[in-house]
Design a protein around this motif. Sequence first.
Motif, PDB file in Angstrom:
ATOM      1  N   GLN A  43      47.939  44.361  38.950  1.00 17.48           N
ATOM      2  CA  GLN A  43      46.482  44.198  38.869  1.00 17.48           C
ATOM      3  C   GLN A  43      45.767  45.542  38.926  1.00 17.48           C
ATOM      4  O   GLN A  43      44.836  45.775  38.179  1.00 17.48           O
ATOM      5  CB  GLN A  43      46.004  43.294  39.998  1.00 17.48           C
ATOM      6  CG  GLN A  43      44.545  42.916  39.872  1.00 17.48           C
ATOM      7  CD  GLN A  43      44.205  41.661  40.655  1.00 17.48           C
ATOM      8  OE1 GLN A  43      45.060  41.042  41.280  1.00 17.48           O
ATOM      9  NE2 GLN A  43      42.954  41.271  40.618  1.00 17.48           N
TER      10      GLN A  43
ATOM     11  N   ASP B 226      49.117  41.105  35.074  1.00 18.68           N
ATOM     12  CA  ASP B 226      48.154  40.617  36.068  1.00 18.68           C
ATOM     13  C   ASP B 226      46.774  41.143  35.689  1.00 18.68           C
ATOM     14  O   ASP B 226      46.478  42.314  35.897  1.00 18.68           O
ATOM     15  CB  ASP B 226      48.552  41.079  37.470  1.00 18.68           C
ATOM     16  CG  ASP B 226      47.830  40.274  38.555  1.00 18.68           C
ATOM     17  OD1 ASP B 226      46.888  39.543  38.195  1.00 18.68           O
ATOM     18  OD2 ASP B 226      48.201  40.381  39.726  1.00 18.68           O
ATOM     19  N   GLU B 227      45.982  40.292  35.123  1.00 18.34           N
ATOM     20  CA  GLU B 227      44.631  40.634  34.673  1.00 18.34           C
ATOM     21  C   GLU B 227      44.604  41.907  33.816  1.00 18.34           C
ATOM     22  O   GLU B 227      44.026  42.916  34.232  1.00 18.34           O
ATOM     23  CB  GLU B 227      43.696  40.750  35.873  1.00 18.34           C
ATOM     24  CG  GLU B 227      43.771  39.487  36.700  1.00 18.34           C
ATOM     25  CD  GLU B 227      42.647  39.365  37.701  1.00 18.34           C
ATOM     26  OE1 GLU B 227      41.752  40.220  37.717  1.00 18.34           O
ATOM     27  OE2 GLU B 227      42.664  38.374  38.435  1.00 18.34           O
TER      28      GLU B 227
ATOM     29  N   SER C 203      48.173  36.302  42.039  1.00 17.06           N
ATOM     30  CA  SER C 203      48.975  37.528  42.217  1.00 17.06           C
ATOM     31  C   SER C 203      50.160  37.274  43.134  1.00 17.06           C
ATOM     32  O   SER C 203      51.237  37.850  42.946  1.00 17.06           O
ATOM     33  CB  SER C 203      48.114  38.652  42.778  1.00 17.06           C
ATOM     34  OG  SER C 203      47.070  38.967  41.900  1.00 17.06           O
TER      35      SER C 203
HETATM   36 MG   LIG Z   1      45.119  38.837  41.671  1.00 15.01          MG
END
Ligand SMILES: [Mg+2]
Lengths: 250, 264
Positions: free
Chosen positions: A88, A167-168, A44
Amino acid sequence: MNAVEIQELKKTFDGENYVLKGLNLQIEKGNIACIIGFSGTGKSVLLKHLLGLYKPSSGVISILGKNIADLQDSEMSSFRCNFGVLFQDAALFDDMSTLENVMFPINEYRKDLSYKERKELASAKLDQVGLGKEHFNKLPSQVSGGMRKRVGLARAIALDPDIILYDEPTTGLDPIMTEMVDDLILSTHRSRTGITSIVITHDLHAAFRLGDEIAMLDKGKVLLKGTAEDFFNTDIDLVKRFVEKGVKKT
Amino acid sequence: MKVEKNLQDNFIFQSLTHIGSYFLFTKQSMQWLFRSPYRWPEFFKHMEFIGNKSVFIICLTGFFTGMVLSFQIYLGFSLINAENLVGPTVGLGIFRELGPVLTGLIVSARAGGAMAARLGTMRVTEQIDALDVMGISPLQYLVSPRVFAATICMPLLTAIFDAVAMLGSYLLGVHFLGLDEALFIDKVNNMIDPSHINEGLFKAACFGFIFGTVCTYQGYNAKGGARGVGDATNAGVVISMVSIIVMDFFLTKLIRIYLGWTSL
Ligand SMILES: [Mg+2]
Ligand SMILES: Nc1ncnc2c1ncn2[C@@H]1O[C@H](COP(=O)(O)OP(=O)(O)OP(=O)(O)O)[C@@H](O)[C@H]1O
């Protein structure tokens, strides 16, 4: 041409412990790049450097051929219009309904459209990510974590950006939704030529399925970068274990 | 390297860094105020929150402040048979000092605390980053309208405070303490000049600017989860209140001695 080029990127927050320790990475324009790695290795943090939200302690980051350290604040703002980002934790505006969240960037940049057209565009994006009409007027705090993520995704692609960072995107979604979001990433990527997608993920299946190139981070450096083949044929012990565990799990 | 680290931990160094970045933050958010796109809807939203929603509490405190001040001054003045001067004395005190200062303290606790908490939450949940990434300046979108709204609302609220406090003073004085109604009104009319009221309103605008910038600065720079938001809110309110009281002294001096705005 490389969409993203990172040379010897180092980052420390406190002056002693380095989170990123001389990271090198090239991502070609038009590819889907997947970045994998253990939790807490700085994925991240890397993403935020690409967005210019963190300043590197040392090293150079070029995006679309421009060194982002050279950009003035005002240039940076207009440069960022090329980006779509899914954070995220989705980072939705918590005083706006899900629909208003997706409309927000459209309102800012598509002043040529009428209110109705902007609203339709936003609804279409929410439809794309599979969010039912009944959730359009709820606040982010009133929908589930997975739904928030999908709203974030709709917002990220609302303006059809050139570089999309995820992000994810699928963490916290059920298997069917996961597959749907992966398909969505693929179809968004293919909807126009020249889009570069960067996906940070824990899901190896997705990484192998989506990724034209895959990079594994460990301890602030790139441990291995290559195609899915390279990951199966590697000698590096840590990568082997990561791949075995990741593929066996599901 | 070692020396540098020690320097950064130093309290004085840290305070200076904060003050420097506060002024930079203020300067930038003022510049953004004058750049398009103008955020009128945001501005009106915050006017409504800072202004309209404070009216009730301002009226309530104003009314009681006016009454209690009249009562105390009446007790003192009756010793020297100067009851007729209760009206103007209360008026001068309210218009020049208590009106702006109390309004500043109340509104900064109410609206300033909310601003710091709101921006702090947006910071720690990455909403400010999300704005940044969309190419929208968070200073322009979040900070400038709040500071501007606070600066505009404070004089308006102070005017309400002043009026209600005088009403309280009048009611208590004339109807309960038995002061002469005509004399009360006449003395107030004679001894109070619009410049006294303007002095207070000017101060109020300055206080609005102070708590607006301080609280948004604290929230904007919040770090580390819910606890960080709490710390930012706390710091924002405390620093605003102390600065309002300290600045009040210097502003009074500035207005009266250097600018020479008001007589008496
Ligand atoms: Mg992360
Ligand atoms: N703002 C910050 N200040 C100080 N340290 C930070 C900050 N942000 C991240 N870190 C540290 O950097 C390291 C990497 O964090 P990061 O969030 O990038 O992990 P990650 O690879 O994304 O993990 P995950 O897969 O769990 O999301 C962590 O050890 C974290 O403590």
